[in-house]
Design a protein around this motif. Structure first.
Motif, PDB file in Angstrom:
ATOM      1  N   GLN A 227       0.842  -1.198   0.000  1.00 12.86           N
ATOM      2  CA  GLN A 227       0.000   0.000   0.000  1.00 12.86           C
ATOM      3  C   GLN A 227       0.878   1.248   0.000  1.00 12.86           C
ATOM      4  O   GLN A 227       1.806   1.366   0.789  1.00 12.86           O
ATOM      5  CB  GLN A 227      -0.899   0.006   1.228  1.00 12.86           C
ATOM      6  CG  GLN A 227      -1.925  -1.102   1.245  1.00 12.86           C
ATOM      7  CD  GLN A 227      -3.109  -0.777   0.354  1.00 12.86           C
ATOM      8  OE1 GLN A 227      -3.483   0.375   0.189  1.00 12.86           O
ATOM      9  NE2 GLN A 227      -3.699  -1.804  -0.226  1.00 12.86           N
ATOM     10  N   VAL A 228       0.592   2.194  -0.890  1.00 16.05           N
ATOM     11  CA  VAL A 228       1.408   3.399  -0.971  1.00 16.05           C
ATOM     12  C   VAL A 228       0.672   4.629  -0.445  1.00 16.05           C
ATOM     13  O   VAL A 228       1.282   5.498   0.176  1.00 16.05           O
ATOM     14  CB  VAL A 228       1.877   3.650  -2.420  1.00 16.05           C
ATOM     15  CG1 VAL A 228       2.812   2.555  -2.871  1.00 16.05           C
ATOM     16  CG2 VAL A 228       0.696   3.754  -3.374  1.00 16.05           C
ATOM     17  N   PHE A 229      -0.628   4.707  -0.682  1.00 13.35           N
ATOM     18  CA  PHE A 229      -1.357   5.898  -0.246  1.00 13.35           C
ATOM     19  C   PHE A 229      -1.446   5.969   1.276  1.00 13.35           C
ATOM     20  O   PHE A 229      -1.394   7.056   1.855  1.00 13.35           O
ATOM     21  CB  PHE A 229      -2.753   5.917  -0.872  1.00 13.35           C
ATOM     22  CG  PHE A 229      -2.736   6.116  -2.354  1.00 13.35           C
ATOM     23  CD1 PHE A 229      -2.507   7.372  -2.890  1.00 13.35           C
ATOM     24  CD2 PHE A 229      -2.912   5.055  -3.218  1.00 13.35           C
ATOM     25  CE1 PHE A 229      -2.473   7.574  -4.255  1.00 13.35           C
ATOM     26  CE2 PHE A 229      -2.881   5.236  -4.584  1.00 13.35           C
ATOM     27  CZ  PHE A 229      -2.657   6.502  -5.108  1.00 13.35           C
TER      28      PHE A 229
ATOM     29  N   GLY B 144      -6.755   5.319   3.585  1.00  9.44           N
ATOM     30  CA  GLY B 144      -5.787   5.097   2.514  1.00  9.44           C
ATOM     31  C   GLY B 144      -6.144   3.891   1.670  1.00  9.44           C
ATOM     32  O   GLY B 144      -5.984   3.904   0.442  1.00  9.44           O
ATOM     33  N   ARG B 145      -6.649   2.833   2.323  1.00 11.00           N
ATOM     34  CA  ARG B 145      -7.072   1.658   1.565  1.00 11.00           C
ATOM     35  C   ARG B 145      -8.276   1.994   0.682  1.00 11.00           C
ATOM     36  O   ARG B 145      -8.384   1.497  -0.446  1.00 11.00           O
ATOM     37  CB  ARG B 145      -7.425   0.517   2.527  1.00 11.00           C
ATOM     38  CG  ARG B 145      -7.430  -0.858   1.854  1.00 11.00           C
ATOM     39  CD  ARG B 145      -7.881  -1.923   2.844  1.00 11.00           C
ATOM     40  NE  ARG B 145      -7.023  -2.030   3.999  1.00 11.00           N
ATOM     41  CZ  ARG B 145      -5.884  -2.710   4.031  1.00 11.00           C
ATOM     42  NH1 ARG B 145      -5.478  -3.333   2.937  1.00 11.00           N
ATOM     43  NH2 ARG B 145      -5.162  -2.780   5.130  1.00 11.00           N
ATOM     44  N   TRP B 146      -9.153   2.842   1.174  1.00 15.17           N
ATOM     45  CA  TRP B 146     -10.298   3.275   0.373  1.00 15.17           C
ATOM     46  C   TRP B 146      -9.825   4.055  -0.852  1.00 15.17           C
ATOM     47  O   TRP B 146     -10.352   3.880  -1.955  1.00 15.17           O
ATOM     48  CB  TRP B 146     -11.217   4.130   1.243  1.00 15.17           C
ATOM     49  CG  TRP B 146     -12.404   4.674   0.513  1.00 15.17           C
ATOM     50  CD1 TRP B 146     -13.563   4.020   0.220  1.00 15.17           C
ATOM     51  CD2 TRP B 146     -12.535   5.996  -0.021  1.00 15.17           C
ATOM     52  NE1 TRP B 146     -14.417   4.853  -0.463  1.00 15.17           N
ATOM     53  CE2 TRP B 146     -13.820   6.073  -0.632  1.00 15.17           C
ATOM     54  CE3 TRP B 146     -11.717   7.122  -0.048  1.00 15.17           C
ATOM     55  CZ2 TRP B 146     -14.281   7.231  -1.250  1.00 15.17           C
ATOM     56  CZ3 TRP B 146     -12.166   8.275  -0.678  1.00 15.17           C
ATOM     57  CH2 TRP B 146     -13.432   8.319  -1.264  1.00 15.17           C
ATOM     58  N   ILE B 147      -8.812   4.913  -0.685  1.00 15.42           N
ATOM     59  CA  ILE B 147      -8.249   5.648  -1.831  1.00 15.42           C
ATOM     60  C   ILE B 147      -7.631   4.674  -2.830  1.00 15.42           C
ATOM     61  O   ILE B 147      -7.818   4.802  -4.047  1.00 15.42           O
ATOM     62  CB  ILE B 147      -7.199   6.672  -1.358  1.00 15.42           C
ATOM     63  CG1 ILE B 147      -7.862   7.764  -0.521  1.00 15.42           C
ATOM     64  CG2 ILE B 147      -6.472   7.289  -2.549  1.00 15.42           C
ATOM     65  CD1 ILE B 147      -6.881   8.777   0.039  1.00 15.42           C
ATOM     66  N   SER B 148      -6.887   3.689  -2.327  1.00 15.98           N
ATOM     67  CA  SER B 148      -6.266   2.697  -3.204  1.00 15.98           C
ATOM     68  C   SER B 148      -7.327   1.941  -3.999  1.00 15.98           C
ATOM     69  O   SER B 148      -7.167   1.715  -5.207  1.00 15.98           O
ATOM     70  CB  SER B 148      -5.428   1.714  -2.382  1.00 15.98           C
ATOM     71  OG  SER B 148      -4.367   2.376  -1.723  1.00 15.98           O
TER      72      SER B 148
END
Length: 669
Positions: free
Chosen positions: A338-340, A389-393
């Motif tokens: 995960q990057v975001f 962040g996972r939601w953005i990914s």
């Protein structure tokens, strides 16, 4: 060796002279192929001298930044000699801290904010702000490009070897595949550590805090994020029994279709009447199931004939911290790949660090600052930032996957692949392509396939072929230009396009356009066949190893099953479909470069680039072919005189028009 050193020393001397002295260099660093620098006073910079610097393949100016194109390998040596020059110049050694391979900010230094330039148009300001924002984002990942390439090739070799040995689990081939899978998988799963380091450094924080936070987010003590596609998840507090009770409850949840396992009672009693429900309910309430009850339960067969043991073997247990405080509870799910999330967490950590430096006394900061920074950032990561962040990914992956799916909709249209490939070279020209790095990392970590790499391969190789085809139109006496075309063309075919684009094809704009058109044809084949890469790597001919050579991988099959149509030629292995796309791009680029070079515009571009009107034998032959059936024979001497007289009259008329136009402008009309 001595000769090489003198060449680089000469290059640095020419550079210092062109920029108006080393004291005029504000900042200098390099990327994979460009020597980038900013200056204090632009009026002291001699653009023509910069363009003629030894070893340079071209100059690009982007906003406040100058970029000399040297190519991979060469640019690193130029940077080394520049730093040596600074060290050997009295009083300038302190400049070396600003001349590392990647642009860095000292700890605690505030990054330069985005600003609005009143002297630039509204659209120009918007574009500059977007480009600066993307570049600031991409600067986090540019240092990681070698890691992406190394890890990507390891995973590609694993897939290639696995296909060759038919996925055997024993033997030397299996061991070799396991080795490369271990190396590549660990690199990509550890991405939060690497990105955390570069992210904190980019934003002026302590990079080791970023690396430490990233390490916690992928701790082996918490469930791996790549395991979330299991048969089910069971959320349990720390210390609870995770052997029998949890698995039974997970099964009951599956029967009920909800998190409340008691809703499954009626269905369970009907299907599992060999045991008394009251006995099972009592065992679950006491958090303990006897061996006999567990044996009967585990051996029971469901309607499909599958035992509960095999059904529940894929159920994963997620540990929950502070479960008694439901609002503040932390679900310990890792963020591998995960990057975001790591970017958002480090943005929080850097600001906490700067705040603590202001309020915590120096005498105790060494103890309290690290504790408060790391603990608060990790809490926020698992509580709020990580899920966000996972939601953005998920959103980014959905947008790009939908773009590639539905713009190439059905039965060989492939229009989306053609458009994306056509536009990729302009993205490289503006530097916006660097913003694709985190997107690629997100897509490959979540979906197991990459549909941007095939597009990039077509685009990069097309620009390289366009540069090489231009050799046919430049005379042999222009050795430096021909050398630039050869090195730039070869470099682009190995994935580094800046020398070819900035040094050659942008100078001959028709060749740049030819490369875009050729890439579009290759991208059309990619979109039509839904050709996907197995991993991230280098976008070149070498990148063919990133595609399955025998049969589509499981991830590709899952992707194809998600489509609402059947991709064309899906029985052809992805590696061969990619090779076909490349050959199409090469042929189309070569043909378009030759055709456009024979036009008036193309000839003008080549003449200006090479600063000569001479033509090669190929160009003369091409002119002869194109003019073979055009117009009457050569005019006689009388006709020549008449033509000459006519030209003189036209020149007089044109001169009069120009003088009249100048007179009117002076008068204010």
């Amino acid at each position: 060796m001595a000769q090489q050193e003198s060449i680089f020393e000469q290059t640095i001397r020419e550079f210092i002279k062109a920029v108006g002295g080393v004291e005029n260099v504000k900042n200098a660093f390099n990327c994979a192929s460009r020597f980038r620098f900013t200056v204090n006073d632009k009026s002291k910079v001699d653009i023509q001298l910069l363009k003629n610097i030894h070893l340079s393949k071209g100059l690009n100016i982007s906003g406040e930044q100058y970029q000399l194109i040297f190519g991979p390998g060469t640019v690193n040596k130029v940077m080394d000699y520049y730093n040596k020059y600074l060290l050997s110049s009295g009083g300038l050694a302190q400049k070396t801290s600003d001349n590392v391979q990647q642009k860095q900010l000292a700890f605690g230094q505030k990054p330069k904010a985005l600003s609005w330039n009143k002297d630039v148009s509204f659209s120009g300001n918007v574009f500059n702000l977007v480009r600066k924002g993307i570049r600031g984002f991409a600067n986090i990942f540019i240092p990681l490009i070698p890691i992406f390439i190394g890890g990507g090739f390891c995973l590609a070799l694993k897939a290639l070897i696995g296909s060759c040995i038919n996925n055997a689990t024993t033997g030397f081939g299996a061991d070799l595949a396991y080795f490369f899978n271990m190396a590549g998988g660990m690199i990509f799963s550890s991405l939060p550590i690497f990105a955390g380091y570069t992210c904190s450094k980019q934003w002026g924080g302590n990079p080791w805090f970023g690396a430490a936070i990233g390490a916690v987010l992928i701790s082996p003590d918490i469930i791996n994020s790549w395991s979330l596609q299991a048969n089910g998840l069971v959320y349990l507090p720390i210390g609870s029994d995770a052997s029998r009770v949890d698995y039974v409850i997970a099964f009951l949840k599956q029967l009920s279709g909800s998190d409340d396992w008691r809703n499954a009672q009626s269905a369970f009693v009907q299907q599992f009447n060999q045991l008394h429900w009251s006995e099972l309910e009592s065992a679950l309430a006491n958090n303990q199931i006897s061996d006999a009850l567990w044996q009967d339960f585990n051996n029971w067969k469901i309607s499909s004939g599958e035992s509960l043991g095999s059904l529940l073997s894929g159920v994963k247990i997620v540990r929950v911290l502070f479960s008694s405080c439901s609002f503040f509870s932390l679900k310990l799910i890792g963020y591998q790949g995960q990057v975001f999330t790591i970017i958002l967490v480090n943005a929080f950590a850097v600001n906490v660090e700067k705040l603590l430096k202001k309020v915590i006394p120096d005498c105790v900061s060494l103890v309290f600052n690290p504790l408060l920074i790391i603990s608060s950032s990790i809490w926020m990561a698992f509580w709020v930032i990580g899920p966000f962040g996972r939601w953005i990914s998920d959103g980014v992956a959905f947008i790009f996957s939908s773009l590639f799916k539905y713009t190439n909709y059905g039965y060989g249209i492939g229009i989306g692949g053609a458009i994306l490939a056509f536009l990729y070279s302009p993205l490289v020209m503006t530097g916006l392509h660097q913003g694709m790095l985190p997107v690629k990392a997100t897509i490959i970590s979540m979906q197991g396939v990459d549909y941007t790499t095939p597009i990039e391969i077509c685009s990069n190789c097309s620009q390289g072929i366009a540069a090489l085809v231009l050799l046919l139109f430049v005379v042999k006496s222009k050795e430096k230009l021909r050398g630039q075309m050869i090195s730039g063309g070869i470099s682009a075919n190995f994935g580094i396009t800046e020398p070819a684009i900035f040094g050659i094809t942008l100078q001959c704009k028709h060749a740049f356009l030819a490369g875009m058109i050729g890439a579009a044809f290759g991208g059309w084949w990619v979109g039509m066949t839904q050709t996907l890469a197995n991993t991230i790597g280098i976008s070149s001919w070498l990148g063919l190893v990133q595609f399955s050579p025998f049969e589509p991988t499981e991830s590709i099959q899952i992707w194809w099953n998600s489509l609402s149509w059947t991709p064309v030629l899906q029985n052809i292995p992805p590696m061969f479909n990619m090779l076909i796309a490349l050959l199409i791009a090469v042929f189309a680029t070569s043909l378009m470069t030759i055709i456009l070079s024979a036009t008036k515009f193309g000839k003008k571009q080549i003449a200006e680039y090479s600063q000569t009107n001479d033509q090669t034998q190929f160009a003369l032959w091409l002119d002869k072919i194109l003019k073979k059936n055009k117009g009457p024979k050569a005019p006689t001497s009388a006709n020549n005189k008449s033509s000459s007289s006519k030209n003189e009259q036209n020149n007089v008329v044109q001169t009069s028009k120009n003088m009249f136009s100048l007179n009117m402008r002076i008068r204010g009309f």
